[in-house]
Design a protein around this motif. Structure first.
Motif, short mmCIF file in Angstrom:
data_model
loop_
_atom_site.label_atom_id
_atom_site.label_comp_id
_atom_site.label_asym_id
_atom_site.label_seq_id
_atom_site.Cartn_x
_atom_site.Cartn_y
_atom_site.Cartn_z
N VAL A 44 43.03 44.76 27.27
CA VAL A 44 41.94 45.50 27.90
C VAL A 44 42.21 45.62 29.39
O VAL A 44 43.04 44.91 29.95
CB VAL A 44 40.58 44.80 27.67
N ARG A 45 41.49 46.54 30.02
CA ARG A 45 41.57 46.68 31.47
C ARG A 45 40.32 46.03 32.07
O ARG A 45 39.21 46.26 31.62
CB ARG A 45 41.65 48.15 31.87
N ILE A 46 40.56 45.23 33.08
CA ILE A 46 39.50 44.40 33.66
C ILE A 46 39.36 44.67 35.15
O ILE A 46 40.35 44.79 35.88
CB ILE A 46 39.81 42.90 33.44
N GLU A 47 38.10 44.78 35.59
CA GLU A 47 37.81 44.79 37.03
C GLU A 47 36.64 43.84 37.27
O GLU A 47 35.82 43.60 36.37
CB GLU A 47 37.50 46.20 37.52
N PRO A 48 36.53 43.26 38.47
CA PRO A 48 35.46 42.31 38.74
C PRO A 48 34.08 42.97 38.70
O PRO A 48 33.92 44.12 39.10
CB PRO A 48 35.78 41.80 40.15
N ASP A 49 33.11 42.21 38.23
CA ASP A 49 31.73 42.69 38.25
C ASP A 49 31.18 42.65 39.67
O ASP A 49 30.33 43.46 40.04
CB ASP A 49 30.86 41.83 37.32
N ASP A 50 31.70 41.72 40.45
CA ASP A 50 31.31 41.57 41.85
C ASP A 50 32.32 42.30 42.72
O ASP A 50 33.52 42.03 42.66
CB ASP A 50 31.27 40.08 42.21
N ALA A 51 31.85 43.23 43.54
CA ALA A 51 32.74 44.04 44.37
C ALA A 51 33.57 43.20 45.34
O ALA A 51 34.64 43.62 45.78
CB ALA A 51 31.93 45.08 45.16
N GLY A 52 33.13 42.01 45.66
CA GLY A 52 33.85 41.19 46.61
C GLY A 52 34.92 40.31 46.00
O GLY A 52 35.64 39.62 46.72
N GLN A 53 35.03 40.32 44.67
CA GLN A 53 35.99 39.44 44.00
C GLN A 53 37.32 40.14 43.73
O GLN A 53 37.38 41.36 43.62
CB GLN A 53 35.41 38.94 42.67
N VAL A 54 38.36 39.32 43.59
CA VAL A 54 39.69 39.80 43.20
C VAL A 54 40.22 38.84 42.14
O VAL A 54 40.15 37.62 42.31
CB VAL A 54 40.65 39.85 44.41
N PHE A 55 40.73 39.38 41.05
CA PHE A 55 41.35 38.58 40.01
C PHE A 55 42.86 38.75 40.09
O PHE A 55 43.35 39.87 40.25
CB PHE A 55 40.87 39.00 38.62
#
Length: 217
Positions: free
Chosen positions: A179-190
């Motif tokens: 799957v493609r994932i992006e953070p729910d919180d705009a300030g986070q980076v995975f």
């Protein structure tokens, strides 16, 4: 038999060889409880965001074409065998007819170009009815909604909001999903290797996630 070794038949004999190789590879991987074609089909379905639900999600031209070929609805192994069979039979018949009627064969590349659309049409027409006769893997019943709440590991790239990265998890049936994932919180980076928790689906194979409370980093 020697006539089949003529250059005009080369692409179609090669298709038969590929089909045999795929069958051997599938059989070997199944010995270890893993389906290489199932994995490939699942990856293609999620990478191109193929949607068979009719929920109205926007999909690209490639996804629509792959959906037209029943990818994601019929086991990928069946579709691959149908394509290679259709391609080989169509090409061999075409070249045999040309040889019998006109005493020459088309250049291999031209014969392959003519056989390709017919083989794709063969997959379209035969895939769905044949697919109904073959039991689906239990893991195929897992829908994208079921992904919510699952822990996934980032495998490629770095994810930020608006810039998703690819993540992977293995379900209870042993089937891998991408799957493609992006953070729910705009300030986070995975980052790659990090385990995160899916909390929402955006569209297709794109999901929002938070840092997994069970894993550090």
């Amino acid at each position: 038999m020697t006539s089949l070794l003529q250059p005009g038949y080369a692409p179609f004999i090669m298709a038969i060889g590929i089909m045999i190789a795929v069958g051997v590879l599938e059989g070997l991987t199944l010995l270890f409880g893993f389906s290489v074609t199932g994995h490939a089909g699942n990856f293609i379905e999620h990478h191109f965001e193929i949607d068979h639900t009719g929920a109205g999600a926007e999909t690209g031209v490639v996804a629509q074409f792959l959906g037209w070929l029943h990818i994601g609805r019929v086991p990928f192994l069946i579709l691959l065998v149908l394509f290679l069979t259709g391609f080989a039979v169509t090409g061999l018949l075409l070249q045999s007819i040309m040889q019998a009627l006109f005493h020459f064969m088309l250049p291999p590349w031209l014969a392959a170009c003519l056989a390709l659309p017919l083989s794709l049409l063969f997959v379209r027409k035969m895939g769905k009815p044949i697919g109904r006769l073959v039991p689906q893997e239990e893991s195929s019943a897992l829908s994208e909604i079921d992904f919510i709440g699952r822990a996934v590991r980032i495998v490629t790239g770095q994810a930020s909001q608006g810039n998703p990265a690819e993540a992977r998890f293995v379900d209870e049936f042993g089937q891998a999903h991408y799957v493609r994932i992006e953070p729910d919180d705009a300030g986070q980076v995975f980052v790659r290797g990090q385990t995160v928790l899916i909390v929402a689906r955006v569209s297709g194979s794109l999901f929002r996630a938070i840092k997994s409370p069970r894993h550090d980093g």
